[in-house]
Design an enzyme around this catalytic site. Structure first.
Site, mmCIF file in Angstrom:
data_model
loop_
_atom_site.group_PDB
_atom_site.id
_atom_site.type_symbol
_atom_site.label_atom_id
_atom_site.label_comp_id
_atom_site.label_asym_id
_atom_site.label_seq_id
_atom_site.Cartn_x
_atom_site.Cartn_y
_atom_site.Cartn_z
ATOM 1 N N ASP A 1 51.519 39.590 -46.601
ATOM 2 C CA ASP A 1 50.568 40.165 -45.650
ATOM 3 C C ASP A 1 51.343 40.685 -44.449
ATOM 4 O OD1 ASP A 1 47.221 39.701 -45.409
ATOM 5 O OD2 ASP A 1 48.273 40.323 -43.574
ATOM 6 N N CYS B 1 31.348 43.290 -46.951
ATOM 7 C CA CYS B 1 31.303 44.042 -48.213
ATOM 8 C C CYS B 1 30.049 44.898 -48.378
ATOM 9 C CB CYS B 1 31.442 43.084 -49.398
ATOM 10 S SG CYS B 1 33.098 42.391 -49.507
ATOM 11 N N LYS C 1 26.742 34.582 -43.475
ATOM 12 C CA LYS C 1 26.113 33.711 -44.474
ATOM 13 C C LYS C 1 26.651 32.302 -44.272
ATOM 14 C CE LYS C 1 27.654 33.797 -48.735
ATOM 15 N NZ LYS C 1 28.208 34.147 -50.057
HETATM 16 P P1 NAD Z 1 40.405 41.009 -45.139
HETATM 17 O O1 NAD Z 1 40.358 41.933 -43.996
HETATM 18 O O2 NAD Z 1 39.987 39.578 -44.972
HETATM 19 O O3 NAD Z 1 41.881 40.986 -45.738
HETATM 20 C C1 NAD Z 1 42.698 42.098 -45.875
HETATM 21 C C2 NAD Z 1 44.121 41.654 -45.624
HETATM 22 O O4 NAD Z 1 45.020 42.708 -45.942
HETATM 23 C C3 NAD Z 1 44.398 41.285 -44.159
HETATM 24 O O5 NAD Z 1 44.941 39.978 -44.103
HETATM 25 C C4 NAD Z 1 45.415 42.332 -43.692
HETATM 26 O O6 NAD Z 1 46.322 41.842 -42.737
HETATM 27 C C5 NAD Z 1 46.084 42.672 -45.004
HETATM 28 N N1 NAD Z 1 46.805 43.945 -45.029
HETATM 29 C C6 NAD Z 1 46.425 45.141 -44.500
HETATM 30 N N2 NAD Z 1 47.363 46.078 -44.760
HETATM 31 C C7 NAD Z 1 48.331 45.466 -45.484
HETATM 32 C C8 NAD Z 1 49.542 45.915 -46.065
HETATM 33 N N3 NAD Z 1 49.937 47.191 -45.975
HETATM 34 N N4 NAD Z 1 50.303 45.027 -46.721
HETATM 35 C C9 NAD Z 1 49.922 43.732 -46.826
HETATM 36 N N5 NAD Z 1 48.775 43.251 -46.302
HETATM 37 C C10 NAD Z 1 47.986 44.106 -45.648
HETATM 38 O O7 NAD Z 1 39.532 41.694 -46.285
HETATM 39 P P2 NAD Z 1 38.860 40.986 -47.564
HETATM 40 O O8 NAD Z 1 37.494 40.507 -47.223
HETATM 41 O O9 NAD Z 1 39.832 40.054 -48.179
HETATM 42 O O10 NAD Z 1 38.659 42.258 -48.503
HETATM 43 C C11 NAD Z 1 39.737 42.869 -49.157
HETATM 44 C C12 NAD Z 1 39.181 43.814 -50.219
HETATM 45 O O11 NAD Z 1 38.488 43.062 -51.193
HETATM 46 C C13 NAD Z 1 38.166 44.830 -49.673
HETATM 47 O O12 NAD Z 1 38.291 46.026 -50.389
HETATM 48 C C14 NAD Z 1 36.830 44.159 -49.997
HETATM 49 O O13 NAD Z 1 35.787 45.104 -50.099
HETATM 50 C C15 NAD Z 1 37.156 43.533 -51.323
HETATM 51 N N6 NAD Z 1 36.330 42.367 -51.661
HETATM 52 C C16 NAD Z 1 36.127 41.397 -50.720
HETATM 53 C C17 NAD Z 1 35.329 40.303 -51.055
HETATM 54 C C18 NAD Z 1 35.010 39.255 -50.015
HETATM 55 O O14 NAD Z 1 34.097 38.446 -50.273
HETATM 56 N N7 NAD Z 1 35.675 39.202 -48.889
HETATM 57 C C19 NAD Z 1 34.767 40.200 -52.344
HETATM 58 C C20 NAD Z 1 35.044 41.184 -53.265
HETATM 59 C C21 NAD Z 1 35.825 42.276 -52.922
#
Ligand code: NAD
Length: 438
Positions: free
Chosen positions: A30, A266, A328
């Site tokens: 990350d 999301c 939630k």
């Molecule tokens: P988040 O913001 O919690 O996490 C994203 C992470 O990516 C952050 O820690 C950020 O620092 C890191 N990041 C950004 N650029 C980066 C890079 N170049 N290299 C390495 N790390 C990097 O987001 P999330 O909720 O985990 O969601 C991530 C994806 O998953 C989104 O597309 C979301 O729609 C999808 N998703 C999320 C969920 C959920 O419940 N949170 C469920 C299904 C799908």
């Protein structure tokens, strides 16, 4: 097999730990050093039930976290789990992070490795990335790209990661089957133990499965909230209506709870990005209903603010307790949280809000530093002229209305989740106001 996970937020951190639990050597990468530091010490950077024990078991063993992308170089599979938030000034998804992750990974891709996208992206993104990787992988390395959308629910992320209800493998037709074979090896234990259904499809279908699923869920919630609006106009009860239509197995009762609607990182941004992408594809009519679903959803937040105004009259100087900040229960995620959006609107109308949430206070205070916060339910409700129940944490359902009635200035409760015991509140002298209920 070695696995890398790029992006260790809500999705990636749990996925990385889940992969370690399945027996793989995992590196989570990350760009946020604070997050990496916490994960490296087996501490959760966000609240998620059952996640910390998984970190404690595997960090220092086959799971480690770093900010150094070169440590992903020896992985056979790279899961891309970075964020795809809504773009500023547009409904579309911001793909900056996905592009940056692939850029960073590109020089370290080894022959035979597979890049697997898990982030939710607009349809067409995966094919562009597949073509890029084919053209730009170092030393002509043969690297496949697949899309494996994620359906985990925050609050149940560990269970959903280890025991998903289905797996979707989107693979590039011209790639020769290697990506599917690798994904089947990655998930072999899950598939064998749970007989998890696997849907193998092309890249665009895999991308669409995710946004179609979220659109359906958002529609179900907004449908029942539209019925709540009608019930309010007609003096009917949406909870009974939901029970009755939910008995029809073609409809089902799940996701038919009327209330303040959906939020989080999301559903809202995914349906907006889907609308924007459909417009680019010349198919905006097909998903025009999603704009209406979004509008119904946001109207429920305004409705609660209006209810407070109806019951309290002049708002400036009023004191209102807000129970809940997370979008939630069992999560500390406050992204697009209905609770905070309502609290923010009341604050702007001059109300003194006192917000309490069992887990999400630090995140809430970070994005809304000017709102009022309380350290406990007791502190939040003390002297309140209205109590708003906006996130359905189990502990809020268990509050004793008789005790609370002695703490507030006026016993008025607005149940934005329709799950408090209305009879018990009324018996304790409260004015109980549900949504879509007489
Ligand atoms: P988040 O913001 O919690 O996490 C994203 C992470 O990516 C952050 O820690 C950020 O620092 C890191 N990041 C950004 N650029 C980066 C890079 N170049 N290299 C390495 N790390 C990097 O987001 P999330 O909720 O985990 O969601 C991530 C994806 O998953 C989104 O597309 C979301 O729609 C999808 N998703 C999320 C969920 C959920 O419940 N949170 C469920 C299904 C799908």
């Amino acid at each position: 097999m070695r696995v890398s996970v790029i992006g260790t937020g809500y999705l990636g951190a749990v996925h990385a730990a889940g992969m370690a639990e399945l027996g793989f050597d995992v590196v989570g990468v990350d760009v946020d050093p604070a997050k990496v530091e916490m994960l490296s010490n087996a501490r959760m950077p966000f609240y998620e039930p059952d996640f910390e024990p998984l970190l404690e078991t595997h960090v220092g063993g086959r799971l480690h976290f770093t900010t150094d992308i070169t440590q992903a170089a020896s992985a056979d599979v790279h899961f891309v789990c970075v964020g795809t938030p809504q773009q500023h000034g547009s409904l579309a998804a911001d793909l900056t992070y996905v592009d940056a992750a692939v850029d960073a990974l590109m020089p370290h891709l080894a022959d035979g490795s597979v890049v697997v996208g898990k982030s939710t992206v607009p349809v067409g993104t995966a094919q562009v990335l597949a073509d890029r990787i084919r053209a730009e992988a170092p030393r002509g390395a043969n690297v496949a790209l697949a899309w494996n959308p994620e359906f985990l629910r925050e609050g149940l992320a560990v269970k959903d990661t280890l025991h998903p209800d289905r797996l979707v493998f989107g693979v590039d037709a011209g790639e020769g089957g290697h990506a599917e074979e690798v994904l089947r090896r990655v998930y072999a234990r899950t598939i064998a133990e749970d007989q998890t259904p696997v849907v193998v499809t092309d890249l665009p279908t895999a991308e669409l499965v995710k946004v179609a699923a979220n659109s359906f869920l958002a529609t179900k919630i907004s449908f029942i909230n539209a019925m709540a609006e009608i019930c309010e106009a007609a003096g009917a009860d949406v909870t009974k209506l939901a029970d009755a239509i939910g008995h029809d197995e073609r409809i089902g009762r799940k996701f038919l709870n009327a209330g303040v609607g959906f939020g989080g990182g999301c559903l809202p941004k995914d349906i907006r990005a889907f609308s924007a992408r459909a417009a680019e594809l010349g198919a905006s009519q097909s998903v025009a209903f999603l704009i209406e679903m979004d509008a119904i959803n946001l109207r429920r937040r305004e409705h609660v603010v209006n209810l407070v105004r109806t019951h309290l009259g002049h708002l400036p100087g009023r004191k209102v307790a807000v129970l809940g900040a997370a979008f939630k229960p069992d999560s500390d995620d406050v992204r697009d949280s209905p609770a905070l959006s309502i609290a923010g609107a009341l604050h702007l109308a001059g109300v003194q809000v006192a917000i309490y949430d069992p887990q999400a206070m630090p995140n809430a205070a970070k994005i809304f530093p000017t709102l009022g916060y309380a350290d406990s339910v007791d502190e939040a409700v003390a002297g309140a002229e209205a109590v708003l129940h906006l996130t359905e944490w189990p502990e809020f359902r268990e509050l004793d209305p008789a005790v609370m009635a002695t703490q507030v200035a006026r016993p008025l409760v607005i149940d934005g989740r329709n799950c408090l015991d209305a009879q018990a509140y009324r018996a304790a002298g409260w004015t109980y106001v549900g949504l879509g209920r007489p």
